[in-house]
Design an enzyme around this catalytic site. Structure first.
Site, PDB file in Angstrom:
ATOM      1  N   ARG A 174     -82.633 -47.629-116.145  1.00 27.15           N
ATOM      2  CA  ARG A 174     -81.795 -47.836-117.321  1.00 27.15           C
ATOM      3  C   ARG A 174     -82.522 -48.516-118.485  1.00 27.15           C
ATOM      4  NH1 ARG A 174     -80.015 -44.739-114.487  1.00 27.15           N
ATOM      5  NH2 ARG A 174     -77.975 -44.657-113.493  1.00 27.15           N
ATOM      6  N   SER A 225     -70.531 -48.331-117.577  1.00 24.89           N
ATOM      7  CA  SER A 225     -70.879 -49.411-116.641  1.00 24.89           C
ATOM      8  C   SER A 225     -71.266 -50.670-117.414  1.00 24.89           C
ATOM      9  CB  SER A 225     -72.044 -48.983-115.749  1.00 24.89           C
ATOM     10  OG  SER A 225     -71.671 -47.894-114.934  1.00 24.89           O
ATOM     11  N   GLU A 295     -75.612 -54.004-118.361  1.00 22.48           N
ATOM     12  CA  GLU A 295     -76.174 -52.712-118.758  1.00 22.48           C
ATOM     13  C   GLU A 295     -75.716 -52.354-120.145  1.00 22.48           C
ATOM     14  OE1 GLU A 295     -75.474 -48.115-117.409  1.00 22.48           O
ATOM     15  OE2 GLU A 295     -76.185 -49.497-115.853  1.00 22.48           O
TER      16      GLU A 295
END
Length: 302
Positions: A174, A225, A295
């Site tokens: 990520r 998320s 995130e």
């Protein structure tokens, strides 16, 4: 700022608005105003805009479709550059797919699957733009952007532009070099796709999309998320085991459907979401000894 705006207007390089509410440009529908909101009409116009930004020493922030973003209630200082319709081109030549940063990653996966090309099935349920997906190495269902990207066209802070290879993007979970070392804007991406059975590709894509609909609250105002998964553990599972699903602060609520989603029930502020994030982090640290990292990208005035 006044002189900058006057020069910007002479370029006729796209939409320009002062004090634009950024809640209109995020999937959480949260965020204060941008001092100046700019939506470039093309890659060339964006380069011109960036040259003026450098000339006047204006702070700038780039956003895409706002799906992985929490913007401060106090808004964002300087110029906010929205990568949208002016950067949503697509060109497929054989197995090489060149796409503008403003193109929807969901729409792209649909278009490519219909043409009988595989590689983007994992992205069929990821809201957001190609630029944002490349920037953060978006992924799902065991794959991510790093698996298919050949190169990315980047505009850096100093106004320079360069194509970076997959290796130079320095992808990891990520994240990419653009977050870790070299801030910049993704203008375009080139992906490697593979010809295959159209029905099989579309079926896989639909399965992934259906899974997201069944397990994640995309019909609510949310940002995807909230936490990175502390692998091999999963943030959503830890939050569920801590009994936090459904917990609210103000208008922000940890989703009843998935523990790693925070939804705006209608009146949430960015501060509500930040307080709920901190509450969840504290609970998981105490109960499981795990430090959760966000995130979702949190930006704007403190």
């Amino acid at each position: 700022m006044k002189e900058f705006i006057e020069e910007l207007q002479t370029l006729n390089a796209g939409k320009i608005k002062e004090n634009e509410p950024l809640a209109n440009h995020t999937t959480m529908k949260i965020g204060g105003p941008a001092d100046l909101y700019i939506e470039p009409s093309s890659v060339d116009s964006l380069k011109q805009i960036m040259e003026l930004i450098q000339k006047h020493n204006i702070k700038w922030t780039a956003i895409g479709r706002g799906s992985n973003l929490l913007i401060s209630d106090k808004g964002i200082e300087g110029a906010v550059i929205k990568l949208g319709r002016g950067l949503d081109h697509m060109d497929l030549q054989g197995s090489e797919l060149k796409v503008g940063a403003g193109y929807s990653i969901v729409a792209l996966s649909t278009q490519i699957s219909r043409k009988g090309y595989s590689g983007l099935e994992f992205a069929s349920g990821i809201p957001g733009s190609v630029g944002g997906a490349v920037y953060m190495n978006a992924g799902a269902h065991g794959s991510d952007i790093s698996k298919i990207l050949k190169s990315a066209h980047i505009l850096f802070e100093d106004g320079s532009m360069k194509w970076l290879s997959n290796e130079e993007m320095d992808f990891s979970y990520r994240t990419s070099v653009l977050q870790k070392k070299r801030p910049g804007i993704v203008l375009e991406a080139v992906f490697e796709v593979v010809a295959g059975d159209k029905d099989q590709i579309f079926a896989e894509m639909q399965k992934n999309k259906d899974y997201r609909k069944e397990t994640q609250p995309w019909n609510y105002k949310c940002a995807g998320s909230i936490f990175r998964n502390p692998l091999p553990k999963y943030a959503g599972r830890l939050i569920e085991e801590a009994g936090l699903k459904g917990y609210s602060i103000g208008g922000a609520q940890i989703s009843d459907m998935h523990g790693n989603f925070i939804v705006n029930t209608g009146s949430a502020t960015a501060q509500d979401v930040l307080d709920l994030i901190q509450f969840a982090k504290d609970k998981i640290q105490v109960q499981f000894g795990v430090s959760l990292e966000t995130e979702v990208e949190i930006i704007g005035r403190k």
